[in-house]
Design a protein around this motif. Structure first.
Motif, PDB file in Angstrom:
ATOM      1  N   ALA A 103       0.852  -1.181   0.000  1.00 17.48           N
ATOM      2  CA  ALA A 103       0.000   0.000   0.000  1.00 17.48           C
ATOM      3  C   ALA A 103       0.890   1.234   0.000  1.00 17.48           C
ATOM      4  O   ALA A 103       1.969   1.236   0.602  1.00 17.48           O
ATOM      5  CB  ALA A 103      -0.921   0.003   1.215  1.00 17.48           C
ATOM      6  N   TRP A 104       0.434   2.290  -0.670  1.00 19.76           N
ATOM      7  CA  TRP A 104       1.211   3.521  -0.730  1.00 19.76           C
ATOM      8  C   TRP A 104       0.246   4.691  -0.829  1.00 19.76           C
ATOM      9  O   TRP A 104      -0.888   4.558  -1.278  1.00 19.76           O
ATOM     10  CB  TRP A 104       2.201   3.504  -1.887  1.00 19.76           C
ATOM     11  CG  TRP A 104       1.636   3.379  -3.269  1.00 19.76           C
ATOM     12  CD1 TRP A 104       1.504   4.365  -4.207  1.00 19.76           C
ATOM     13  CD2 TRP A 104       1.156   2.173  -3.916  1.00 19.76           C
ATOM     14  NE1 TRP A 104       0.972   3.869  -5.381  1.00 19.76           N
ATOM     15  CE2 TRP A 104       0.750   2.523  -5.228  1.00 19.76           C
ATOM     16  CE3 TRP A 104       1.030   0.839  -3.504  1.00 19.76           C
ATOM     17  CZ2 TRP A 104       0.226   1.598  -6.129  1.00 19.76           C
ATOM     18  CZ3 TRP A 104       0.497  -0.088  -4.395  1.00 19.76           C
ATOM     19  CH2 TRP A 104       0.115   0.289  -5.690  1.00 19.76           C
ATOM     20  N   GLU A 105       0.708   5.858  -0.371  1.00 23.32           N
ATOM     21  CA  GLU A 105      -0.188   7.015  -0.340  1.00 23.32           C
ATOM     22  C   GLU A 105       0.605   8.307  -0.282  1.00 23.32           C
ATOM     23  O   GLU A 105       1.747   8.360   0.173  1.00 23.32           O
ATOM     24  CB  GLU A 105      -1.115   6.940   0.869  1.00 23.32           C
ATOM     25  CG  GLU A 105      -0.410   6.960   2.213  1.00 23.32           C
ATOM     26  CD  GLU A 105      -1.376   6.912   3.397  1.00 23.32           C
ATOM     27  OE1 GLU A 105      -2.402   7.628   3.360  1.00 23.32           O
ATOM     28  OE2 GLU A 105      -1.093   6.156   4.352  1.00 23.32           O
ATOM     29  N   SER A 106      -0.054   9.357  -0.766  1.00 16.28           N
ATOM     30  CA  SER A 106       0.356  10.724  -0.487  1.00 16.28           C
ATOM     31  C   SER A 106      -0.686  11.299   0.472  1.00 16.28           C
ATOM     32  O   SER A 106      -1.589  10.583   0.918  1.00 16.28           O
ATOM     33  CB  SER A 106       0.411  11.563  -1.764  1.00 16.28           C
ATOM     34  OG  SER A 106      -0.897  11.812  -2.253  1.00 16.28           O
ATOM     35  N   ASP A 107      -0.582  12.575   0.772  1.00 14.23           N
ATOM     36  CA  ASP A 107      -1.610  13.198   1.590  1.00 14.23           C
ATOM     37  C   ASP A 107      -2.880  13.473   0.802  1.00 14.23           C
ATOM     38  O   ASP A 107      -3.822  14.051   1.348  1.00 14.23           O
ATOM     39  CB  ASP A 107      -1.079  14.489   2.233  1.00 14.23           C
ATOM     40  CG  ASP A 107      -0.304  15.360   1.257  1.00 14.23           C
ATOM     41  OD1 ASP A 107      -0.176  14.971   0.079  1.00 14.23           O
ATOM     42  OD2 ASP A 107       0.188  16.424   1.664  1.00 14.23           O
ATOM     43  N   ARG A 108      -2.948  13.034  -0.460  1.00 13.36           N
ATOM     44  CA  ARG A 108      -4.123  13.258  -1.299  1.00 13.36           C
ATOM     45  C   ARG A 108      -4.910  11.981  -1.610  1.00 13.36           C
ATOM     46  O   ARG A 108      -6.127  12.017  -1.714  1.00 13.36           O
ATOM     47  CB  ARG A 108      -3.709  13.896  -2.630  1.00 13.36           C
ATOM     48  CG  ARG A 108      -3.179  15.321  -2.509  1.00 13.36           C
ATOM     49  CD  ARG A 108      -4.206  16.225  -1.845  1.00 13.36           C
ATOM     50  NE  ARG A 108      -3.938  17.639  -1.999  1.00 13.36           N
ATOM     51  CZ  ARG A 108      -3.205  18.371  -1.174  1.00 13.36           C
ATOM     52  NH1 ARG A 108      -2.625  17.801  -0.129  1.00 13.36           N
ATOM     53  NH2 ARG A 108      -3.033  19.664  -1.355  1.00 13.36           N
ATOM     54  N   ILE A 109      -4.241  10.855  -1.781  1.00 10.79           N
ATOM     55  CA  ILE A 109      -4.898   9.639  -2.277  1.00 10.79           C
ATOM     56  C   ILE A 109      -4.054   8.435  -1.858  1.00 10.79           C
ATOM     57  O   ILE A 109      -2.859   8.579  -1.599  1.00 10.79           O
ATOM     58  CB  ILE A 109      -5.081   9.699  -3.814  1.00 10.79           C
ATOM     59  CG1 ILE A 109      -6.117   8.681  -4.311  1.00 10.79           C
ATOM     60  CG2 ILE A 109      -3.765   9.554  -4.525  1.00 10.79           C
ATOM     61  CD1 ILE A 109      -7.548   9.128  -4.182  1.00 10.79           C
ATOM     62  N   ALA A 110      -4.681   7.259  -1.784  1.00  8.56           N
ATOM     63  CA  ALA A 110      -3.968   6.043  -1.388  1.00  8.56           C
ATOM     64  C   ALA A 110      -4.263   4.914  -2.377  1.00  8.56           C
ATOM     65  O   ALA A 110      -5.273   4.932  -3.084  1.00  8.56           O
ATOM     66  CB  ALA A 110      -4.364   5.625   0.028  1.00  8.56           C
ATOM     67  N   TRP A 111      -3.366   3.913  -2.370  1.00 12.96           N
ATOM     68  CA  TRP A 111      -3.418   2.816  -3.332  1.00 12.96           C
ATOM     69  C   TRP A 111      -2.975   1.518  -2.666  1.00 12.96           C
ATOM     70  O   TRP A 111      -2.274   1.548  -1.656  1.00 12.96           O
ATOM     71  CB  TRP A 111      -2.465   3.080  -4.512  1.00 12.96           C
ATOM     72  CG  TRP A 111      -2.551   4.456  -5.073  1.00 12.96           C
ATOM     73  CD1 TRP A 111      -1.970   5.597  -4.585  1.00 12.96           C
ATOM     74  CD2 TRP A 111      -3.264   4.848  -6.250  1.00 12.96           C
ATOM     75  NE1 TRP A 111      -2.271   6.668  -5.378  1.00 12.96           N
ATOM     76  CE2 TRP A 111      -3.062   6.247  -6.413  1.00 12.96           C
ATOM     77  CE3 TRP A 111      -4.027   4.163  -7.192  1.00 12.96           C
ATOM     78  CZ2 TRP A 111      -3.610   6.962  -7.464  1.00 12.96           C
ATOM     79  CZ3 TRP A 111      -4.574   4.863  -8.231  1.00 12.96           C
ATOM     80  CH2 TRP A 111      -4.370   6.244  -8.366  1.00 12.96           C
ATOM     81  N   VAL A 120      -7.714   1.647  -5.688  1.00 15.86           N
ATOM     82  CA  VAL A 120      -7.711   3.034  -5.219  1.00 15.86           C
ATOM     83  C   VAL A 120      -8.394   3.085  -3.862  1.00 15.86           C
ATOM     84  O   VAL A 120      -9.493   2.558  -3.690  1.00 15.86           O
ATOM     85  CB  VAL A 120      -8.462   3.968  -6.191  1.00 15.86           C
ATOM     86  CG1 VAL A 120      -8.367   5.408  -5.709  1.00 15.86           C
ATOM     87  CG2 VAL A 120      -7.923   3.844  -7.594  1.00 15.86           C
ATOM     88  N   TRP A 121      -7.755   3.777  -2.916  1.00 19.74           N
ATOM     89  CA  TRP A 121      -8.380   4.071  -1.636  1.00 19.74           C
ATOM     90  C   TRP A 121      -8.629   5.574  -1.570  1.00 19.74           C
ATOM     91  O   TRP A 121      -7.770   6.343  -1.132  1.00 19.74           O
ATOM     92  CB  TRP A 121      -7.479   3.625  -0.477  1.00 19.74           C
ATOM     93  CG  TRP A 121      -7.571   2.155  -0.180  1.00 19.74           C
ATOM     94  CD1 TRP A 121      -8.293   1.226  -0.865  1.00 19.74           C
ATOM     95  CD2 TRP A 121      -6.923   1.464   0.888  1.00 19.74           C
ATOM     96  NE1 TRP A 121      -8.129  -0.010  -0.304  1.00 19.74           N
ATOM     97  CE2 TRP A 121      -7.288   0.101   0.786  1.00 19.74           C
ATOM     98  CE3 TRP A 121      -6.082   1.857   1.911  1.00 19.74           C
ATOM     99  CZ2 TRP A 121      -6.832  -0.856   1.675  1.00 19.74           C
ATOM    100  CZ3 TRP A 121      -5.616   0.901   2.797  1.00 19.74           C
ATOM    101  CH2 TRP A 121      -5.994  -0.439   2.688  1.00 19.74           C
ATOM    102  N   PRO A 122      -9.793   6.059  -2.018  1.00 14.50           N
ATOM    103  CA  PRO A 122     -10.082   7.495  -1.936  1.00 14.50           C
ATOM    104  C   PRO A 122     -10.182   7.916  -0.466  1.00 14.50           C
ATOM    105  O   PRO A 122     -10.801   7.220   0.339  1.00 14.50           O
ATOM    106  CB  PRO A 122     -11.430   7.642  -2.643  1.00 14.50           C
ATOM    107  CG  PRO A 122     -11.722   6.322  -3.278  1.00 14.50           C
ATOM    108  CD  PRO A 122     -10.922   5.300  -2.562  1.00 14.50           C
TER     109      PRO A 122
END
Length: 386
Positions: free
Chosen positions: A126-134, A157-159
């Protein structure tokens, strides 16, 4: 007395000052703002000017305010010597800014705005920015008693509607809980055996062929500005040719898109594809051909399960010069790129959700992608010591 005077003069000489700090200038060549811009400064150039520089002895200061600026030494090969120093800043259209790099430790740790993790139980990355995750799936998922075996290299996608980093917390909540929005967002996106949002494969004999779940993984960097990791996919048959894939994923703070590099091992050229699964909720598809980058994007309602709400955009972006074709094939919209074994195929993958506050309508999503394509086509100009 004369010896002491000469020593004091030597300490005051410009060459001595160059050993304690060096100026780095970053310039935006675009008539377009760059919030959360990441400047990559060659570490070797800095080290030549700052003999005391080290991964734990580097600090960036804005000389206009004397405030520390968030930075990150990036050592992807883990040999103890970073390849780059990353500086996180914001740039107005055509703006140039100067920073002072010092060979001293930062005053405090910087709050991370990206994260990459491996969930041991599910064997997910799993990976993410402060905007969206995956997230995506490893072979260990086949052995988890709680789940049906899923053979898929697709991207989920993890919105989310928070600037917090949520992947660790959502895994702790458990599979059923992170599919329900309790205020931070949720996993409303269905991948199954598809490419999902930005999965890769090979177009062989008129059909889409995909690898199975990843077999191995390693995290190369984990913030605060940039997270990088790799996954290995075992050889699979693609039109009579055995093809293996190594995928490197890079995500930066403030970004809706991540960079992926797929490097293939095969006996000959590989007709690689990157794509987006169609969604049954009334999706609109669009493309934009740019001088440097071309994007393919979808927009439509979030799947209305477990309280799903809002609209979701997904996109892939590929270098225009490398693009073969864009087409609807079965359940997918695909962009094809002819790959040479051993040479990375670069693409960008993104998603944006109306509930996040970043995009309100389909036009906002197209505009965000146009801006990202423009920024990729005109990188920040970095100058050291001038």
């Amino acid at each position: 007395m004369r010896t002491l005077l000469l020593a004091l003069l030597a300490l005051a000489a410009p060459g001595a000052l160059a050993q304690s700090a060096v100026t780095v200038t970053v310039a935006n060549p675009l008539d377009l703002a760059r919030p959360d811009a990441v400047a990559e400064v060659p570490w070797a150039t800095l080290a030549a000017a700052l003999p005391g520089l080290g991964p734990d002895a580097v600090r960036v200061v804005d000389p206009a305010t004397e405030a520390e600026v968030v930075s990150q030494p990036l050592d992807l090969d883990a040999d103890g010597t970073p390849e780059h120093l990353l500086i996180l800043t914001g740039l107005w259209p055509n703006e140039t800014r100067a920073f002072r790099v010092e060979a001293v430790a930062p005053d405090s740790a910087y709050a991370p705005r990206v994260h990459a993790m491996h969930d041991d139980y599910r064997d997910d990355m799993a990976w993410e920015s402060d905007r969206i995750a995956w997230r995506t799936y490893g072979k260990g998922l086949w052995e988890a008693d709680e789940f049906q075996p899923l053979v898929s290299s697709g991207i989920d996608v993890w919105p989310k509607r928070t600037r917090d980093l949520i992947t660790e917390r959502w895994y702790e909540k458990g599979h059923d809980a992170y599919h329900v929005d309790s205020g931070e967002g949720a996993d409303f996106y269905s991948v199954g055996t598809t490419l999902g949002a930005g999965g890769t494969g090979v177009w062989a004999d008129g059909d889409l062929v995909r690898p199975e779940n990843f077999d191995d993984w390693r995290i190369l960097a984990d913030g605060p500005i940039r997270a990088v990791f790799e996954m290995d996919y075992q050889p699979f048959d693609a039109g009579g040719q055995r093809v293996a894939e190594r995928k490197r994923i890079t995500i930066d703070a403030g970004r809706h898109l991540y960079r992926q590099e797929s490097t293939y091992t095969a006996d000959g050229p590989v007709p690689a594809v990157v794509g987006l699964v169609d969604r049954p909720e009334g999706v609109v598809a669009s493309t934009r051909d740019g001088a440097d980058w071309t994007w393919l994007a979808l927009w439509g309602p979030v799947e209305r399960k477990n309280g799903g709400h809002g609209e979701l955009g997904t996109a892939v972006m590929v270098p225009s010069a490398a693009l073969g074709r864009i087409a609807r094939e079965g359940r997918h919209y695909l962009a094809t790129v002819d790959a040479t074994p051993g040479v990375p195929v670069v693409s960008y993958v993104g998603a944006g959700w109306t509930a996040s506050g970043d995009v309100d309508a389909v036009g906002d999503w197209w505009a965000l992608l146009d801006a990202e394509a423009a920024r990729l086509g005109a990188p920040i100009v970095v100058t050291v010591g001038e």
